[in-house]
Design an enzyme around this catalytic site. Structure first.
Site, PDB file in Angstrom:
ATOM      1  N   CYS A   1       0.822  -1.216   0.000  1.00 34.55           N
ATOM      2  CA  CYS A   1       0.000   0.000   0.000  1.00 34.55           C
ATOM      3  C   CYS A   1       0.856   1.265   0.000  1.00 34.55           C
ATOM      4  O   CYS A   1       0.356   2.360  -0.245  1.00 34.55           O
ATOM      5  CB  CYS A   1      -0.927   0.004   1.209  1.00 34.55           C
ATOM      6  SG  CYS A   1      -2.009  -1.426   1.233  1.00 34.55           S
TER       7      CYS A   1
ATOM      8  N   ASN B   1     -10.582   0.324   0.703  1.00 33.57           N
ATOM      9  CA  ASN B   1      -9.116   0.345   0.659  1.00 33.57           C
ATOM     10  C   ASN B   1      -8.662  -0.180  -0.703  1.00 33.57           C
ATOM     11  O   ASN B   1      -8.891  -1.343  -1.028  1.00 33.57           O
ATOM     12  CB  ASN B   1      -8.596  -0.533   1.806  1.00 33.57           C
ATOM     13  CG  ASN B   1      -7.079  -0.644   1.831  1.00 33.57           C
ATOM     14  OD1 ASN B   1      -6.397  -0.269   0.870  1.00 33.57           O
ATOM     15  ND2 ASN B   1      -6.559  -1.174   2.920  1.00 33.57           N
TER      16      ASN B   1
ATOM     17  N   HIS C   1      -3.207   6.966   3.538  1.00 32.28           N
ATOM     18  CA  HIS C   1      -3.733   5.715   2.999  1.00 32.28           C
ATOM     19  C   HIS C   1      -5.120   5.469   3.578  1.00 32.28           C
ATOM     20  O   HIS C   1      -5.315   5.510   4.795  1.00 32.28           O
ATOM     21  CB  HIS C   1      -2.768   4.581   3.382  1.00 32.28           C
ATOM     22  CG  HIS C   1      -3.244   3.229   2.989  1.00 32.28           C
ATOM     23  ND1 HIS C   1      -3.874   2.984   1.790  1.00 32.28           N
ATOM     24  CD2 HIS C   1      -3.190   2.037   3.638  1.00 32.28           C
ATOM     25  CE1 HIS C   1      -4.188   1.694   1.720  1.00 32.28           C
ATOM     26  NE2 HIS C   1      -3.783   1.106   2.825  1.00 32.28           N
TER      27      HIS C   1
HETATM   28  O1  UT7 Z   1      -3.786  -1.610   3.689  1.00 30.98           O
HETATM   29  C1  UT7 Z   1      -3.695  -2.169   4.965  1.00 30.98           C
HETATM   30  C2  UT7 Z   1      -4.805  -3.147   5.136  1.00 30.98           C
HETATM   31  N1  UT7 Z   1      -5.297  -3.476   6.422  1.00 30.98           N
HETATM   32  C3  UT7 Z   1      -5.780  -2.679   7.396  1.00 30.98           C
HETATM   33  O2  UT7 Z   1      -5.636  -1.487   7.388  1.00 30.98           O
HETATM   34  C4  UT7 Z   1      -6.511  -3.358   8.505  1.00 30.98           C
HETATM   35  C5  UT7 Z   1      -6.451  -2.642   9.829  1.00 30.98           C
HETATM   36  N2  UT7 Z   1      -7.400  -3.274  10.768  1.00 30.98           N
HETATM   37  C6  UT7 Z   1      -8.715  -2.977  10.730  1.00 30.98           C
HETATM   38  O3  UT7 Z   1      -9.160  -2.154   9.950  1.00 30.98           O
HETATM   39  C7  UT7 Z   1      -9.613  -3.676  11.728  1.00 30.98           C
HETATM   40  O4  UT7 Z   1      -8.821  -4.500  12.562  1.00 30.98           O
HETATM   41  C8  UT7 Z   1     -10.711  -4.551  11.040  1.00 30.98           C
HETATM   42  C9  UT7 Z   1     -11.740  -3.629  10.407  1.00 30.98           C
HETATM   43  C10 UT7 Z   1     -10.098  -5.458   9.985  1.00 30.98           C
HETATM   44  C11 UT7 Z   1     -11.429  -5.402  12.063  1.00 30.98           C
HETATM   45  O5  UT7 Z   1     -11.989  -4.594  13.079  1.00 30.98           O
HETATM   46  P1  UT7 Z   1     -11.788  -4.976  14.592  1.00 30.98           P
HETATM   47  O6  UT7 Z   1     -12.485  -3.958  15.379  1.00 30.98           O
HETATM   48  O7  UT7 Z   1     -10.306  -5.156  14.841  1.00 30.98           O
HETATM   49  O8  UT7 Z   1     -12.594  -6.339  14.693  1.00 30.98           O
HETATM   50  P2  UT7 Z   1     -12.079  -7.811  15.089  1.00 30.98           P
HETATM   51  O9  UT7 Z   1     -11.201  -8.366  14.030  1.00 30.98           O
HETATM   52  O10 UT7 Z   1     -11.561  -7.788  16.491  1.00 30.98           O
HETATM   53  O11 UT7 Z   1     -13.425  -8.629  15.085  1.00 30.98           O
HETATM   54  C12 UT7 Z   1     -14.474  -8.341  16.028  1.00 30.98           C
HETATM   55  C13 UT7 Z   1     -15.645  -9.254  15.737  1.00 30.98           C
HETATM   56  C14 UT7 Z   1     -15.255 -10.732  15.583  1.00 30.98           C
HETATM   57  O12 UT7 Z   1     -16.287 -11.508  16.140  1.00 30.98           O
HETATM   58  P3  UT7 Z   1     -16.157 -12.128  17.625  1.00 30.98           P
HETATM   59  O13 UT7 Z   1     -14.940 -13.012  17.564  1.00 30.98           O
HETATM   60  O14 UT7 Z   1     -15.975 -10.950  18.532  1.00 30.98           O
HETATM   61  O15 UT7 Z   1     -17.449 -12.836  17.789  1.00 30.98           O
HETATM   62  C15 UT7 Z   1     -15.224 -10.941  14.101  1.00 30.98           C
HETATM   63  O16 UT7 Z   1     -15.455 -12.277  13.725  1.00 30.98           O
HETATM   64  O17 UT7 Z   1     -16.235  -8.891  14.489  1.00 30.98           O
HETATM   65  C16 UT7 Z   1     -16.356 -10.065  13.660  1.00 30.98           C
HETATM   66  N3  UT7 Z   1     -16.239  -9.632  12.269  1.00 30.98           N
HETATM   67  C17 UT7 Z   1     -17.294  -9.247  11.542  1.00 30.98           C
HETATM   68  N4  UT7 Z   1     -18.603  -9.151  11.839  1.00 30.98           N
HETATM   69  C18 UT7 Z   1     -19.435  -8.694  10.861  1.00 30.98           C
HETATM   70  C19 UT7 Z   1     -15.118  -9.556  11.505  1.00 30.98           C
HETATM   71  N5  UT7 Z   1     -15.435  -9.109  10.282  1.00 30.98           N
HETATM   72  C20 UT7 Z   1     -16.782  -8.903  10.290  1.00 30.98           C
HETATM   73  C21 UT7 Z   1     -17.694  -8.450   9.312  1.00 30.98           C
HETATM   74  N6  UT7 Z   1     -18.993  -8.353   9.652  1.00 30.98           N
HETATM   75  N7  UT7 Z   1     -17.304  -8.080   8.062  1.00 30.98           N
END
Ligand code: UT7
Length: 315
Positions: free
Chosen positions: A108, A272, A242
Protein backbone atom coordinates in the site's frame (compact mmCIF):
# COMPACT_ATOMS: atom_id res chain seq x y z
CA UNK A 1 10.59 17.12 -8.47
CA UNK A 2 7.10 18.52 -8.56
CA UNK A 3 3.67 17.09 -9.37
CA UNK A 4 2.45 18.50 -12.70
CA UNK A 5 -0.90 16.74 -13.01
CA UNK A 6 -3.05 13.97 -11.57
CA UNK A 7 -5.62 11.46 -12.78
CA UNK A 8 -7.68 8.54 -11.54
CA UNK A 9 -10.21 5.92 -12.58
CA UNK A 10 -12.64 3.70 -10.68
CA UNK A 11 -14.57 0.65 -11.93
CA UNK A 12 -18.22 1.34 -12.75
CA UNK A 13 -19.70 -1.33 -10.44
CA UNK A 14 -20.59 -0.01 -7.00
CA UNK A 15 -20.78 -2.72 -4.33
CA UNK A 16 -22.56 -1.58 -1.17
CA UNK A 17 -22.31 -3.13 2.28
CA UNK A 18 -25.85 -4.44 1.78
CA UNK A 19 -24.68 -6.16 -1.42
CA UNK A 20 -22.02 -7.98 0.62
CA UNK A 21 -24.55 -8.96 3.30
CA UNK A 22 -26.38 -10.96 0.63
CA UNK A 23 -23.63 -13.58 0.55
CA UNK A 24 -21.58 -12.95 3.72
CA UNK A 25 -22.44 -13.06 7.44
CA UNK A 26 -22.03 -9.29 7.78
CA UNK A 27 -24.09 -6.10 7.79
CA UNK A 28 -23.87 -2.41 6.92
CA UNK A 29 -23.79 -1.39 10.59
CA UNK A 30 -20.69 -3.50 11.41
CA UNK A 31 -18.76 -2.48 8.29
CA UNK A 32 -19.54 1.22 8.47
CA UNK A 33 -18.91 1.65 12.20
CA UNK A 34 -15.69 -0.44 12.26
CA UNK A 35 -14.21 0.87 9.00
CA UNK A 36 -16.13 3.90 7.69
CA UNK A 37 -16.66 2.06 4.39
CA UNK A 38 -20.16 2.25 2.86
CA UNK A 39 -19.37 1.11 -0.66
CA UNK A 40 -16.44 0.19 -2.89
CA UNK A 41 -15.88 -0.12 -6.65
CA UNK A 42 -15.13 -3.56 -8.04
CA UNK A 43 -13.93 -4.68 -11.49
CA UNK A 44 -16.50 -6.65 -13.49
CA UNK A 45 -16.08 -6.64 -17.26
CA UNK A 46 -13.34 -3.97 -17.22
CA UNK A 47 -9.68 -4.80 -16.79
CA UNK A 48 -7.19 -3.32 -14.36
CA UNK A 49 -5.21 -2.30 -17.42
CA UNK A 50 -8.13 -0.27 -18.79
CA UNK A 51 -8.44 1.56 -15.45
CA UNK A 52 -4.71 2.28 -15.50
CA UNK A 53 -4.95 3.60 -19.07
CA UNK A 54 -7.76 5.99 -18.15
CA UNK A 55 -5.94 7.28 -15.06
CA UNK A 56 -2.77 7.76 -17.13
CA UNK A 57 -4.56 9.71 -19.89
CA UNK A 58 -6.29 11.92 -17.29
CA UNK A 59 -3.00 12.71 -15.51
CA UNK A 60 -1.13 13.56 -18.72
CA UNK A 61 -3.96 15.81 -19.87
CA UNK A 62 -4.22 17.45 -16.46
CA UNK A 63 -0.47 18.20 -16.61
CA UNK A 64 -0.99 19.97 -19.94
CA UNK A 65 1.34 17.50 -21.64
CA UNK A 66 1.09 14.96 -24.46
CA UNK A 67 2.02 11.27 -24.18
CA UNK A 68 5.17 11.98 -26.24
CA UNK A 69 6.45 14.18 -23.39
CA UNK A 70 6.57 11.22 -20.98
CA UNK A 71 9.92 9.44 -20.98
CA UNK A 72 9.47 6.95 -18.14
CA UNK A 73 6.51 5.11 -16.56
CA UNK A 74 6.54 3.71 -13.04
CA UNK A 75 3.58 1.59 -11.98
CA UNK A 76 2.90 0.56 -8.41
CA UNK A 77 0.84 -2.61 -8.24
CA UNK A 78 0.60 -5.52 -5.84
CA UNK A 79 -0.75 -7.79 -8.58
CA UNK A 80 -1.18 -6.95 -12.25
CA UNK A 81 -3.29 -9.11 -14.57
CA UNK A 82 -0.27 -10.38 -16.45
CA UNK A 83 3.17 -11.38 -15.19
CA UNK A 84 5.00 -10.03 -18.20
CA UNK A 85 5.37 -7.51 -19.72
CA UNK A 86 5.04 -5.01 -16.91
CA UNK A 87 1.72 -3.13 -16.69
CA UNK A 88 3.83 0.00 -17.20
CA UNK A 89 4.57 -1.30 -20.73
CA UNK A 90 1.16 -2.85 -21.46
CA UNK A 91 -0.70 0.45 -21.02
CA UNK A 92 1.51 2.28 -23.52
CA UNK A 93 -0.24 1.57 -26.88
CA UNK A 94 -3.66 2.76 -25.65
CA UNK A 95 -2.23 5.85 -23.93
CA UNK A 96 0.09 6.72 -26.83
CA UNK A 97 3.28 6.34 -24.81
CA UNK A 98 6.59 5.07 -26.15
CA UNK A 99 9.18 4.78 -23.40
CA UNK A 100 10.62 2.54 -20.69
CA UNK A 101 8.16 1.29 -18.08
CA UNK A 102 8.70 -0.63 -14.83
CA UNK A 103 6.32 -2.08 -12.23
CA UNK A 104 7.18 -2.07 -8.55
CA UNK A 105 5.44 -3.54 -5.54
CA UNK A 106 5.67 -1.59 -2.32
CA UNK A 107 2.32 -2.82 -0.98
CA UNK A 108 0.00 0.00 0.00
CA UNK A 109 3.07 2.27 0.30
CA UNK A 110 3.85 1.73 -3.39
CA UNK A 111 2.77 5.10 -4.76
CA UNK A 112 5.01 7.02 -2.37
CA UNK A 113 7.87 4.60 -3.10
CA UNK A 114 7.36 5.10 -6.85
CA UNK A 115 7.40 8.89 -6.37
CA UNK A 116 10.76 8.57 -4.62
CA UNK A 117 12.18 6.42 -7.45
CA UNK A 118 10.93 9.03 -9.93
CA UNK A 119 12.63 11.75 -7.92
CA UNK A 120 15.92 9.86 -8.21
CA UNK A 121 15.57 9.41 -12.00
CA UNK A 122 14.84 13.11 -12.43
CA UNK A 123 17.71 14.14 -10.17
CA UNK A 124 20.14 11.97 -12.16
CA UNK A 125 18.86 13.41 -15.42
CA UNK A 126 17.68 9.97 -16.60
CA UNK A 127 14.18 11.25 -17.37
CA UNK A 128 12.40 14.60 -17.60
CA UNK A 129 8.69 13.78 -17.31
CA UNK A 130 7.59 10.62 -15.50
CA UNK A 131 4.16 9.03 -15.21
CA UNK A 132 3.77 7.53 -11.73
CA UNK A 133 0.71 5.31 -11.51
CA UNK A 134 -0.88 3.00 -8.96
CA UNK A 135 -3.25 0.34 -10.26
CA UNK A 136 -4.73 -2.17 -7.87
CA UNK A 137 -7.33 -4.91 -8.22
CA UNK A 138 -7.73 -6.28 -4.71
CA UNK A 139 -11.00 -7.91 -5.69
CA UNK A 140 -8.92 -10.38 -7.70
CA UNK A 141 -7.04 -11.77 -4.70
CA UNK A 142 -9.37 -11.11 -1.79
CA UNK A 143 -11.00 -14.17 -0.24
CA UNK A 144 -14.70 -13.46 -0.85
CA UNK A 145 -15.64 -16.01 1.80
CA UNK A 146 -13.64 -14.19 4.53
CA UNK A 147 -15.77 -11.38 6.00
CA UNK A 148 -12.78 -10.15 8.03
CA UNK A 149 -10.90 -9.00 4.91
CA UNK A 150 -12.96 -8.84 1.68
CA UNK A 151 -15.32 -6.15 2.99
CA UNK A 152 -12.39 -3.74 3.26
CA UNK A 153 -11.11 -3.64 -0.29
CA UNK A 154 -11.88 -2.11 -3.66
CA UNK A 155 -10.25 -1.60 -7.06
CA UNK A 156 -8.87 1.68 -8.48
CA UNK A 157 -6.10 3.42 -10.38
CA UNK A 158 -4.54 6.78 -9.56
CA UNK A 159 -1.73 8.63 -11.31
CA UNK A 160 0.51 11.67 -11.22
CA UNK A 161 2.85 13.17 -13.81
CA UNK A 162 6.03 14.53 -12.26
CA UNK A 163 8.83 16.69 -13.61
CA UNK A 164 11.69 18.87 -12.42
CA UNK A 165 10.90 21.29 -9.61
CA UNK A 166 11.30 21.74 -5.88
CA UNK A 167 7.87 20.62 -4.65
CA UNK A 168 9.06 17.56 -2.73
CA UNK A 169 10.45 18.76 0.58
CA UNK A 170 11.03 15.48 2.39
CA UNK A 171 10.49 11.74 1.94
CA UNK A 172 10.88 9.03 4.56
CA UNK A 173 10.51 5.24 4.44
CA UNK A 174 10.64 2.63 7.17
CA UNK A 175 10.35 -1.11 7.26
CA UNK A 176 9.58 -3.56 10.05
CA UNK A 177 9.63 -7.06 8.52
CA UNK A 178 6.47 -8.80 9.80
CA UNK A 179 5.26 -10.91 6.89
CA UNK A 180 2.70 -12.91 8.84
CA UNK A 181 0.55 -9.86 9.62
CA UNK A 182 -0.43 -9.14 6.00
CA UNK A 183 0.42 -11.29 3.01
CA UNK A 184 -0.83 -12.97 -0.15
CA UNK A 185 1.02 -15.79 -1.89
CA UNK A 186 0.92 -16.24 -5.65
CA UNK A 187 -0.42 -19.27 -7.44
CA UNK A 188 2.12 -22.09 -6.88
CA UNK A 189 2.27 -23.06 -10.56
CA UNK A 190 2.65 -26.66 -11.66
CA UNK A 191 6.35 -27.42 -11.61
CA UNK A 192 6.79 -31.21 -11.32
CA UNK A 193 10.07 -30.53 -9.51
CA UNK A 194 8.67 -28.40 -6.67
CA UNK A 195 9.10 -30.39 -3.46
CA UNK A 196 6.90 -28.38 -1.17
CA UNK A 197 4.83 -26.01 -3.27
CA UNK A 198 3.17 -23.18 -1.42
CA UNK A 199 -0.59 -23.48 -1.34
CA UNK A 200 -2.55 -21.11 -3.55
CA UNK A 201 -3.53 -18.39 -1.17
CA UNK A 202 -5.71 -15.31 -0.92
CA UNK A 203 -4.86 -12.21 1.05
CA UNK A 204 -4.48 -13.00 4.76
CA UNK A 205 -4.43 -10.40 7.49
CA UNK A 206 -4.24 -10.00 11.25
CA UNK A 207 -6.44 -6.91 11.31
CA UNK A 208 -5.76 -5.70 14.83
CA UNK A 209 -1.98 -6.00 14.42
CA UNK A 210 -2.09 -3.95 11.22
CA UNK A 211 -4.35 -1.43 12.94
CA UNK A 212 -1.97 -0.89 15.88
CA UNK A 213 1.03 -0.63 13.55
CA UNK A 214 -0.76 1.87 11.30
CA UNK A 215 -1.83 4.28 14.03
CA UNK A 216 1.47 4.35 15.90
CA UNK A 217 3.77 4.40 12.87
CA UNK A 218 1.79 6.89 10.79
CA UNK A 219 1.61 9.31 13.69
CA UNK A 220 5.32 8.89 14.51
CA UNK A 221 6.49 9.35 10.90
CA UNK A 222 4.30 12.41 10.32
CA UNK A 223 5.31 14.02 13.61
CA UNK A 224 9.01 13.48 12.87
CA UNK A 225 8.62 14.90 9.35
CA UNK A 226 6.91 18.00 10.74
CA UNK A 227 9.71 18.43 13.28
CA UNK A 228 12.41 18.13 10.58
CA UNK A 229 10.63 20.79 8.52
CA UNK A 230 10.07 23.08 11.53
CA UNK A 231 6.31 22.94 10.93
CA UNK A 232 3.34 22.71 13.27
CA UNK A 233 0.58 20.20 12.35
CA UNK A 234 -1.75 23.05 11.33
CA UNK A 235 0.88 24.39 8.87
CA UNK A 236 -0.04 21.48 6.58
CA UNK A 237 -3.17 22.05 4.47
CA UNK A 238 -3.99 18.41 3.75
CA UNK A 239 -2.95 15.06 5.19
CA UNK A 240 -3.51 12.58 2.37
CA UNK A 241 -3.28 9.28 4.20
CA UNK A 242 -3.73 5.71 3.00
CA UNK A 243 -7.48 5.04 3.12
CA UNK A 244 -7.55 1.78 5.06
CA UNK A 245 -9.92 2.46 7.93
CA UNK A 246 -11.72 5.66 9.01
CA UNK A 247 -10.89 4.88 12.63
CA UNK A 248 -7.16 4.80 11.78
CA UNK A 249 -7.49 8.19 10.06
CA UNK A 250 -9.35 9.61 13.04
CA UNK A 251 -6.83 8.24 15.54
CA UNK A 252 -3.92 9.87 13.68
CA UNK A 253 -5.84 13.11 13.22
CA UNK A 254 -6.75 13.46 16.89
CA UNK A 255 -3.17 12.71 17.95
CA UNK A 256 -1.99 15.50 15.62
CA UNK A 257 -4.76 17.72 17.02
CA UNK A 258 -5.85 19.11 13.63
CA UNK A 259 -9.35 19.72 12.26
CA UNK A 260 -11.31 17.33 10.07
CA UNK A 261 -10.97 19.70 7.10
CA UNK A 262 -7.25 18.85 6.91
CA UNK A 263 -7.91 15.09 6.74
CA UNK A 264 -9.74 14.47 3.44
CA UNK A 265 -11.13 10.99 2.93
CA UNK A 266 -12.97 8.97 0.31
CA UNK A 267 -12.81 5.57 2.00
CA UNK A 268 -16.59 5.64 2.47
CA UNK A 269 -16.95 5.47 -1.34
CA UNK A 270 -13.88 3.50 -2.43
CA UNK A 271 -12.81 1.18 0.38
CA UNK A 272 -9.12 0.35 0.66
CA UNK A 273 -7.56 0.25 -2.82
CA UNK A 274 -4.00 -0.42 -1.61
CA UNK A 275 -1.41 1.88 -3.18
CA UNK A 276 -4.08 3.59 -5.31
CA UNK A 277 -5.76 5.28 -2.32
CA UNK A 278 -3.23 8.12 -2.06
CA UNK A 279 -3.12 9.18 -5.76
CA UNK A 280 -6.90 8.78 -6.17
CA UNK A 281 -7.54 11.07 -3.17
CA UNK A 282 -4.87 13.48 -4.39
CA UNK A 283 -6.60 13.62 -7.78
CA UNK A 284 -9.97 14.32 -6.13
CA UNK A 285 -8.44 17.24 -4.21
CA UNK A 286 -6.75 18.52 -7.36
CA UNK A 287 -9.92 18.38 -9.44
CA UNK A 288 -11.86 20.12 -6.65
CA UNK A 289 -9.37 23.01 -7.02
CA UNK A 290 -8.00 22.53 -3.51
CA UNK A 291 -4.29 22.10 -4.34
CA UNK A 292 -3.51 25.77 -4.80
CA UNK A 293 0.04 27.11 -5.25
CA UNK A 294 1.86 27.05 -1.92
CA UNK A 295 -0.48 24.39 -0.54
CA UNK A 296 1.36 21.91 1.74
CA UNK A 297 0.38 18.25 1.67
CA UNK A 298 1.67 15.29 3.64
CA UNK A 299 1.27 11.88 2.01
CA UNK A 300 1.47 8.86 4.28
CA UNK A 301 0.82 5.17 3.76
CA UNK A 302 1.48 1.85 5.49
CA UNK A 303 1.21 -1.65 4.19
CA UNK A 304 2.44 -5.18 3.70
CA UNK A 305 6.02 -5.77 4.68
CA UNK A 306 5.27 -4.09 6.99
CA UNK A 307 6.47 -0.76 5.69
CA UNK A 308 5.60 2.92 5.78
CA UNK A 309 6.19 5.88 3.49
CA UNK A 310 5.70 9.60 4.13
CA UNK A 311 6.28 12.63 1.91
CA UNK A 312 5.96 16.38 2.39
CA UNK A 313 4.97 18.15 -0.83
CA UNK A 314 4.44 21.81 -1.60
CA UNK A 315 2.34 22.69 -4.65
O1 UT7 B 1 -3.79 -1.61 3.69
C1 UT7 B 1 -3.70 -2.17 4.96
C2 UT7 B 1 -4.81 -3.15 5.14
N1 UT7 B 1 -5.30 -3.48 6.42
C3 UT7 B 1 -5.78 -2.68 7.40
O2 UT7 B 1 -5.64 -1.49 7.39
C4 UT7 B 1 -6.51 -3.36 8.51
C5 UT7 B 1 -6.45 -2.64 9.83
N2 UT7 B 1 -7.40 -3.27 10.77
C6 UT7 B 1 -8.72 -2.98 10.73
O3 UT7 B 1 -9.16 -2.15 9.95
C7 UT7 B 1 -9.61 -3.68 11.73
O4 UT7 B 1 -8.82 -4.50 12.56
C8 UT7 B 1 -10.71 -4.55 11.04
C9 UT7 B 1 -11.74 -3.63 10.41
C10 UT7 B 1 -10.10 -5.46 9.99
C11 UT7 B 1 -11.43 -5.40 12.06
O5 UT7 B 1 -11.99 -4.59 13.08
P1 UT7 B 1 -11.79 -4.98 14.59
O6 UT7 B 1 -12.48 -3.96 15.38
O7 UT7 B 1 -10.31 -5.16 14.84
O8 UT7 B 1 -12.59 -6.34 14.69
P2 UT7 B 1 -12.08 -7.81 15.09
O9 UT7 B 1 -11.20 -8.37 14.03
O10 UT7 B 1 -11.56 -7.79 16.49
O11 UT7 B 1 -13.43 -8.63 15.08
C12 UT7 B 1 -14.47 -8.34 16.03
C13 UT7 B 1 -15.65 -9.25 15.74
C14 UT7 B 1 -15.25 -10.73 15.58
O12 UT7 B 1 -16.29 -11.51 16.14
P3 UT7 B 1 -16.16 -12.13 17.63
O13 UT7 B 1 -14.94 -13.01 17.56
O14 UT7 B 1 -15.97 -10.95 18.53
O15 UT7 B 1 -17.45 -12.84 17.79
C15 UT7 B 1 -15.22 -10.94 14.10
O16 UT7 B 1 -15.45 -12.28 13.72
O17 UT7 B 1 -16.23 -8.89 14.49
C16 UT7 B 1 -16.36 -10.06 13.66
N3 UT7 B 1 -16.24 -9.63 12.27
C17 UT7 B 1 -17.29 -9.25 11.54
N4 UT7 B 1 -18.60 -9.15 11.84
C18 UT7 B 1 -19.43 -8.69 10.86
C19 UT7 B 1 -15.12 -9.56 11.51
N5 UT7 B 1 -15.44 -9.11 10.28
C20 UT7 B 1 -16.78 -8.90 10.29
C21 UT7 B 1 -17.69 -8.45 9.31
N6 UT7 B 1 -18.99 -8.35 9.65
N7 UT7 B 1 -17.30 -8.08 8.06
Amino acid sequence: MKILGTGSALPKRVVTNDDLAEFLDTNDEWISTRTGIRERRVLTDETLQSLAETAAKNAIENAGLTPQDIDFVLVSTVLAETLSPALAMDIQPAVGLKCMGVDLNGGCTGFIAALAVAEGLLAMGRARKILVLSAEALSRFSDWTDRGTCVLFGDAAGAAVVGEGDGVKDVCFRGEPRREVLFANTDPGNSPFAVDPRPACFLKMQGQEVYKFAVSHSFRDIREMLERAGLQPEDVDFYVLHQANMRILEAVRTRLKVGEDRFPHNIERTGNTSSATVPVLLDELNRAGKLKPGCRVILNAFGAGLCTGTALIEF
